[in-house]
Design a protein around this motif. Structure first.
Motif, PDB file in Angstrom:
ATOM      1  N   LEU A   1       0.843  -1.183   0.000  1.00  0.00           N
ATOM      2  CA  LEU A   1       0.000   0.000   0.000  1.00  0.00           C
ATOM      3  C   LEU A   1       0.878   1.231   0.000  1.00  0.00           C
ATOM      4  CD1 LEU A   1      -2.672  -1.088   2.531  1.00  0.00           C
ATOM      5  CD2 LEU A   1      -3.003  -0.563   0.148  1.00  0.00           C
TER       6      LEU A   1
ATOM      7  N   ALA B   1       3.724   1.879  -1.291  1.00  0.00           N
ATOM      8  CA  ALA B   1       4.249   2.404  -2.538  1.00  0.00           C
ATOM      9  C   ALA B   1       3.123   2.840  -3.435  1.00  0.00           C
ATOM     10  CB  ALA B   1       5.074   1.332  -3.222  1.00  0.00           C
ATOM     11  N   LEU B   2       2.010   2.177  -3.293  1.00  0.00           N
ATOM     12  CA  LEU B   2       0.849   2.551  -4.095  1.00  0.00           C
ATOM     13  C   LEU B   2       0.438   3.958  -3.739  1.00  0.00           C
ATOM     14  CD1 LEU B   2      -2.011  -0.010  -4.414  1.00  0.00           C
ATOM     15  CD2 LEU B   2      -0.956   1.377  -6.149  1.00  0.00           C
TER      16      LEU B   2
ATOM     17  N   LEU C   1      -0.352   7.343  -3.335  1.00  0.00           N
ATOM     18  CA  LEU C   1      -0.179   8.604  -4.030  1.00  0.00           C
ATOM     19  C   LEU C   1       0.481   9.563  -3.078  1.00  0.00           C
ATOM     20  CD1 LEU C   1      -1.015  10.517  -6.312  1.00  0.00           C
ATOM     21  CD2 LEU C   1      -2.976  11.033  -4.912  1.00  0.00           C
TER      22      LEU C   1
ATOM     23  N   ALA D   1       4.079   8.786  -1.646  1.00  0.00           N
ATOM     24  CA  ALA D   1       5.111   8.952  -2.631  1.00  0.00           C
ATOM     25  C   ALA D   1       5.385  10.417  -2.889  1.00  0.00           C
ATOM     26  CB  ALA D   1       4.664   8.283  -3.919  1.00  0.00           C
TER      27      ALA D   1
ATOM     28  N   ASP E   1      -6.450  -6.641  -2.270  1.00  0.00           N
ATOM     29  CA  ASP E   1      -5.292  -6.093  -2.958  1.00  0.00           C
ATOM     30  C   ASP E   1      -3.978  -6.287  -2.199  1.00  0.00           C
ATOM     31  OD1 ASP E   1      -5.191  -4.647  -5.596  1.00  0.00           O
ATOM     32  OD2 ASP E   1      -3.785  -3.472  -4.414  1.00  0.00           O
ATOM     33  N   TRP E   2      -3.844  -5.722  -1.031  1.00  0.00           N
ATOM     34  CA  TRP E   2      -2.569  -5.826  -0.309  1.00  0.00           C
ATOM     35  C   TRP E   2      -2.262  -7.259   0.058  1.00  0.00           C
ATOM     36  CZ3 TRP E   2      -3.300  -7.911   4.444  1.00  0.00           C
ATOM     37  CH2 TRP E   2      -4.589  -7.799   4.999  1.00  0.00           C
TER      38      TRP E   2
ATOM     39  N   ASP F   1      15.512   0.205  -7.028  1.00  0.00           N
ATOM     40  CA  ASP F   1      15.582   0.800  -8.361  1.00  0.00           C
ATOM     41  C   ASP F   1      15.149  -0.186  -9.430  1.00  0.00           C
ATOM     42  OD1 ASP F   1      16.390   3.141  -7.318  1.00  0.00           O
ATOM     43  OD2 ASP F   1      18.531   2.846  -7.678  1.00  0.00           O
TER      44      ASP F   1
ATOM     45  N   ASN G   1      11.360  -0.957  -9.144  1.00  0.00           N
ATOM     46  CA  ASN G   1      10.498   0.077  -9.703  1.00  0.00           C
ATOM     47  C   ASN G   1      10.565   0.101 -11.222  1.00  0.00           C
ATOM     48  OD1 ASN G   1       9.533   1.029  -7.288  1.00  0.00           O
ATOM     49  ND2 ASN G   1      11.189   2.519  -7.043  1.00  0.00           N
ATOM     50  N   ASP G   2      11.783   0.026 -11.697  1.00  0.00           N
ATOM     51  CA  ASP G   2      11.989   0.155 -13.127  1.00  0.00           C
ATOM     52  C   ASP G   2      11.288  -0.978 -13.881  1.00  0.00           C
ATOM     53  OD1 ASP G   2      12.909   1.154 -15.454  1.00  0.00           O
ATOM     54  OD2 ASP G   2      15.029   1.129 -14.926  1.00  0.00           O
ATOM     55  N   SER G   3      11.315  -2.165 -13.295  1.00  0.00           N
ATOM     56  CA  SER G   3      10.733  -3.321 -13.971  1.00  0.00           C
ATOM     57  C   SER G   3       9.213  -3.340 -13.882  1.00  0.00           C
ATOM     58  CB  SER G   3      11.274  -4.598 -13.335  1.00  0.00           C
ATOM     59  OG  SER G   3      10.786  -4.696 -12.014  1.00  0.00           O
ATOM     60  N   GLU G   4       8.662  -2.512 -13.004  1.00  0.00           N
ATOM     61  CA  GLU G   4       7.221  -2.475 -12.748  1.00  0.00           C
ATOM     62  C   GLU G   4       6.692  -3.788 -12.173  1.00  0.00           C
ATOM     63  OE1 GLU G   4       5.201  -1.134 -16.272  1.00  0.00           O
ATOM     64  OE2 GLU G   4       6.564   0.576 -16.468  1.00  0.00           O
TER      65      GLU G   4
ATOM     66  N   VAL H   1       5.902  -4.699  -3.094  1.00  0.00           N
ATOM     67  CA  VAL H   1       5.344  -3.345  -3.140  1.00  0.00           C
ATOM     68  C   VAL H   1       3.920  -3.359  -3.675  1.00  0.00           C
ATOM     69  CG1 VAL H   1       5.570  -1.048  -4.117  1.00  0.00           C
ATOM     70  CG2 VAL H   1       7.604  -2.275  -3.392  1.00  0.00           C
ATOM     71  N   SER H   2       3.769  -3.739  -4.942  1.00  0.00           N
ATOM     72  CA  SER H   2       2.435  -3.678  -5.533  1.00  0.00           C
ATOM     73  C   SER H   2       1.804  -5.044  -5.722  1.00  0.00           C
ATOM     74  CB  SER H   2       2.492  -2.952  -6.874  1.00  0.00           C
ATOM     75  OG  SER H   2       3.154  -3.763  -7.815  1.00  0.00           O
TER      76      SER H   2
ATOM     77  N   LYS I   1      -0.595 -10.862  -8.713  1.00  0.00           N
ATOM     78  CA  LYS I   1      -1.881 -10.475  -9.292  1.00  0.00           C
ATOM     79  C   LYS I   1      -1.972 -10.916 -10.748  1.00  0.00           C
ATOM     80  CE  LYS I   1      -2.241  -6.123  -7.631  1.00  0.00           C
ATOM     81  NZ  LYS I   1      -2.789  -4.803  -7.467  1.00  0.00           N
TER      82      LYS I   1
END
Lengths: 281, 325, 459
Positions: C8, C10-11, C13, C16, C215-216, C408, C411-414, C419-420, C425
């Protein structure tokens, strides 16, 4: 003749059937919420969601939801926000509309277009940078800051006012000026009272929007112990420590109630106001 | 001093003063909360950046990525569902508005019931419809009453063949009544004498609608269509609060939101926002031209109609035409 | 309360966005204020509870994610604590969406005196916000040193874990036994076989409940990656530097095996029918009653499931069914850490130190919530009593200079590991729709990961 009668009857049946159906679909999701809000947790677990509750006087869920979501404070905050935002945005919106409508000056068209263009900008996407601004102004966790922000993000009401001014004859202004009135006087003494229908329209449109606004309220009023609003109070029921549907439904009903009451009391004005916006819009 | 007062109250100065003071607050707000952030967002779109830490200028790379990623424009396809939904919404609204503008028993109650969803808060809509669509809950129960077998019913939010329709339907639910009230207002503003005249001519319900109601409210219908289509491109709330964008319900903005927050790709998300903005601008412009050509907008006649008329006039070589109302 | 909540985080808004300020504006401010009472040098280990500072007067505000126990357990804590420190008042503020909101709150400065430190704060920023609680070496004499890693920077510790979670599976023992599963499964195949048996048990609606809609909860699956390799260096080296880490190892271990388990369970219909409308709160009494077989969640969940009904004795906790060379592992990691505001007054800091020390050492919070206590020698919680010879695995910290490498690349790899929950999912969606098989999925993850590795200078 008989055939025409048949046709008429048939049409009446179709008409009322569709109306009943439309109304049923509109209220069904909310009615189920009401049903669930009156069920005890055990009852909820055992019965179908559409089964009516055993007792319509089981208020425990409402009490719990009210307490857990801190709704007393939420309502207080929301009322403050609503009053301030409506007052200031109506005042500033109508003043701007007056200037744009009554005076020709360089930049008039540009300003109109700036407002029009602003309405096309994706609000959600811009919150990242808006947040930076709110932060540097020190307006995070401040009712005042949130109120200012809510006053500023409005374009539609300005347009409603402009449209309304177009229908008020300029000769009225001119006469007043002849009598020695200043332009300020013209606006506040003559025109503002005439704006009443437009003001009601804006109050409704904007009021519904502000009362239900949750995205920015959640973002900029983070200290929910002090700054919870009615809409954000519902966040209490999300997340890892979420809640039973009984409480959630009760909470949802509670947040809807004031809107419902205002709606029932001022139905005529609301319809009239919206229609006004429509005809002019 | 007296001079000053005289000067300040003189019409010309007074006017300028009035313009400045009245415009100051709204313009300041517009600048601070709309255009400065907008400018910043444009700036972000050229950087590879997270919320924290260093940023790196990457030129148009983010834009290139928006166009090369397969999820961005795939998400835009979902807009078709919402456009379809908004047609349904406007159609229903028009239908009910027409019914309710004539004498109807219990009209006020029907109107109120159908309008009410408009007043419900977005978060509450999320809760309500998650509940509504849950297996064996509200919708399924009602359909079972109607004789459907639960085994034949889809999972409303899971089946990718239907879940976007389920989600889009909630927006019809929410805004149909509001549209309806708008239309009723517009219909009511039509001169009552026209109906009477039509009735004397023996016009039926459909004729009244086709020849009196529809033309007189076409402007507002067009306006709502334009809003509906541009709105459909930027749908965010329904999937955000109901499905979280899972199972193929993620619209363009939901995908953007995820990229920005779960993956911290602020630059890319900003570029996505700008690309969508351009698309919306183009769509708005095209629609305006389209409607101006075929239907006419506001007080302007449809261009097509003008041409036709001009042609007729030219043919008749009559000199009394050309009045553009 | 849980690692999963990181997702949550990192999700968020809000969170961040705030951090953009954490990086700039607020930093200066923080340093400026810090100078005023720069001489503050008290550390946790110097305090003798009940003897030192008993006359300190202070009002403390405490931001917490545990909104469920503010009016119950925390009230008792305050009463207990005030027996030792009568002049310290503590006010709790509960934040429902804690992970989401706390990072933003930090930047505003308006966050009270004690909070649970969010994982999004960079290590070199810790001193900007939080009081140093002690030297890791020194604190490591009484606390488990490794568990202080998360918020230690250059030897100084800024956060102490409120509790430590083990990652396993919470299950209903009775359901497993009644369905004919006699032994706790140790491999993915055994586990799937067990779920199938449970499915034949008519009372059970879902042998494995994913809680997808919450979700989480999906993010929990990422927490089993290191245990699936048995390698304490996997997260911070194996994954970040390894080549195509999501490839099927063919021996039932590694990240592939973790997600494949989810994939197969969903594909074979062993999970809930409609993942889009799951009800987190409703799932607790369901597993307690035996309508759900098991859930893949951290040890904190054990207590909640146990207490959600009359059949608490049926609830048990087992390690994740992956064995590396015949041995099972369970990763162990700190939950939220207590942190003290560096901008609070001196008395408030002292009072906060005392309270944090008391919470960690005396309150029994960790055990009560189903976690391990950070204090050396404290008993294992009930949840882990049946773990047997499972080896508890603590991730080693990233090598110096590479502290941010994982974040890094992640995040970059999505892919949003921890995190998410993007991977679990996607797995569930693909398995539900039959749109992709695991080979295709893992290929896609490998590609994204490899590209991200390259972008961040890993060859």
């Amino acid at each position: 003749m008989n055939k025409a009668k048949m046709k008429k009857l048939l049409w009446a049946i179709v008409k009322y059937a569709t109306l009943v159906f439309g109304s049923f679909v509109s209220v069904l999701p909310v009615v189920v919420c009401v049903i669930t809000a009156f069920k005890s947790p055990e009852e909820y677990a055992e019965t179908n969601v559409m089964t009516l509750p055993k007792s319509w006087t089981y208020f425990e869920n409402f009490v719990q939801a009210w307490k857990q979501a801190n709704m007393a404070l939420a309502f207080r905050n929301s009322i403050i926000i609503l009053i301030c935002v409506l007052f200031f945005s109506i005042l500033t919106g109508s003043m701007l509309a007056y200037v744009l409508n009554r005076f020709k000056f360089p930049g008039n068209g540009l300003i109109r277009n700036l407002f029009l263009f602003a309405s096309l900008l994706p609000g959600i996407a811009m919150q990242v940078s808006v947040y930076q601004i709110m932060y540097s102004l020190g307006w995070i966790n401040s009712l005042f800051g949130y109120i200012v922000l809510m006053c500023g993000t409005d374009v539609i009401s300005i347009y409603i006012f402009i449209q309304f001014f177009e229908n008020i004859s300029v000769s009225l202004d001119e006469a007043a000026i002849m009598d020695g009135c200043t332009y300020f006087g013209v606006f506040f003494r003559i025109l503002l009272p005439l704006l009443k229908p437009a003001i009601i329209t804006v109050m409704i449109l904007k009021g519904v929007g502000v009362y239900n606004e949750y995205y920015m309220a959640n973002l900029y009023l983070q200290n929910k112990n002090s700054f919870v609003t009615v809409a954000t109070s519902l966040f209490k029921f999300t997340g890892p420590l979420g809640n039973q549907y009984n409480y959630i439904c009760a909470g949802v009903i509670l947040t809807m109630l004031p809107a419902l009451i205002v709606f029932i009391l001022c139905q005529k004005q609301i319809y009239g106001g919206l229609a006004q916006g429509a005809v002019k819009g | 001093m007296r001079n000053f007062i005289k000067w300040i109250t003189s019409a010309k100065v007074n006017k300028v003063l009035c313009i400045i003071t009245f415009m100051f607050v709204p313009l300041a707000l517009l600048t601070v909360f709309t255009y400065i952030p907008f400018g910043k967002m444009i700036g972000f779109s050229f950087y590879d950046m997270k919320y924290i830490g260093d940023r790196e200028f990457v030129g148009l790379k983010n834009y290139a990525e928006v166009f090369s990623r397969d999820d961005c424009f795939k998400a835009l396809k979902l807009s078709l569902y919402y456009i379809a939904a908004s047609f349904v919404q406007l159609g229903l609204a028009l239908y009910f508005a027409t019914l309710l503008s004539f004498k109807t028993k219990g009209g006020g109650i029907f109107k109120g019931l159908m309008f009410f969803p408009y007043l419900v808060c977005g978060i509450a809509v999320g809760f309500i419809f998650k509940f509504f669509y849950t297996r064996g809950f509200v919708l399924d129960t009602v359909l079972q009453w109607c004789g459907f077998n639960l085994d034949n019913l889809p999972y409303w939010l899971k089946d990718t063949s239907i879940n976007n329709i389920s989600v889009a339907a909630t927006s019809v639910w929410r805004y149909m009544g509001q549209n309806m009230v708008l239309f009723i207002g517009a219909i009511m503003s039509v001169d009552a004498e026209m109906y009477e005249a039509a009735a004397i001519d023996g016009a039926g319900g459909w004729q009244k609608f086709r020849y009196i109601i529809f033309p007189s409210i076409s402007t507002i219908i067009v306006l709502n269509l334009i809003l509906a289509i541009t709105g459909s491109l930027s749908v965010f709330e329904p999937p955000y609060v109901i499905t979280g964008g899972n199972f193929g319900t993620g619209t363009y903005f939901v995908i953007m939101d995820k990229l920005a927050h779960a993956s911290q790709k602020v630059g890319l998300a900003s570029a996505m926002a700008i690309v969508l903005l351009v698309i919306i601008l183009i769509a708005t412009l095209l629609q305006k031209l389209f409607f101006r050509y075929f239907i006419g907008e506001g007080e302007h006649e449809a261009i097509r109609a003008v041409r036709k008329r001009k042609k007729r006039e030219a043919l008749a070589a009559a000199g009394n035409g050309g009045v553009q109302s | 309360m849980r690692k999963n909540a990181k997702r949550l985080l990192a999700l968020a808004l809000t969170g961040a966005m705030t951090l953009s300020f954490a990086g700039c504006g607020s930093k200066d401010e923080g340093e400026g204020k810090k100078k005023d009472d720069g001489e503050f040098s008290l550390t946790l280990d110097q305090i003798k509870l009940g003897e030192d500072y008993t006359d300190v007067k202070a009002d403390l505000k405490f931001l917490t994610h545990k909104t469920d126990v503010i009016d119950t357990k925390f009230k008792e804590y305050i009463t207990e604590f005030q027996k030792l420190y009568p002049n310290i008042n503590i006010e709790y503020e509960g934040i429902t969406d804690y992970a989401n909101d706390i990072t933003t709150r930090l930047s505003t400065g308006d966050w009270g005196d004690i909070c649970m430190i969010p994982t999004t704060v960079d290590k070199d920023d810790l001193g900007t916000y939080f009081v140093k609680l002690g030297d890791q070496e020194k604190l490591g004499e009484t606390y488990v040193k490794d568990w202080l890693n998360n918020f230690t920077y250059q030897g100084s510790t800024y956060g102490v874990p409120s509790m430590v979670n083990a990652q396993g599976i919470v299950y209903n023992k009775r359901v497993f036994e009644e369905s004919g599963v006699k032994e706790v499964p140790k491999t993915p195949d055994d586990f799937l076989a067990a779920l199938k048996k449970i499915k034949d048990n008519k009372k059970v609606t879902a042998p494995l409940y994913t809680n997808f809609a919450a979700d989480w909860t999906m993010n929990a699956w990422d927490a089993y990656i290191s245990a699936s390799t048995g390698d304490p260096d996997f997260m911070n080296s194996g994954l970040t530097k390894g080549k195509e880490p999501f490839t099927d190892r063919k021996d039932g271990t590694g990240p592939f095996a973790v997600y494949n388990l989810l994939y197969e369970a969903v594909k074979q219909g062993l999970t809930e029918e409609d993942p889009t409308t799951t009800d987190w709160e409703g799932s607790k009494p369901m597993i307690n009653k035996g309508e759900i077989g098991c859930m893949v969640l951290g040890s904190w969940a054990f207590v909640q499931m146990r207490d959600a009904g009359d059949n608490g004795d049926d609830i048990a906790y087992m390690p994740f069914p992956i064995s590396v060379n015949g041995k099972q592992y369970a990763s162990v990691g700190p939950d939220y850490n207590y942190g003290i505001n560096v901008n609070s007054s001196k008395d408030q800091k002292i009072a906060a130190m005392c309270y944090v020390k008391w919470l960690v050492e005396e309150s029994g919070f960790a055990g009560g919530e189903g976690g391990l206590s950070v204090v050396q020698g404290d008993a294992l919680p009930d949840a882990l009593s049946s773990f047997g010879d499972v080896e508890l695995l603590v991730d080693n910290p990233a090598p110096e200079g590479e502290e941010n490498l994982f974040n890094d690349i992640n995040n970059d790899s999505e892919l949003g590991i921890n995190v998410s929950g993007a991977i679990p999912k996607a797995t569930l969606e693909a398995a539900t729709q039959g749109s992709q098989n695991m080979e295709e999925l893992s290929k896609e993850w490998n590609e994204k990961w490899t590209t991200a590795q390259k972008n961040n200078g890993v060859e």
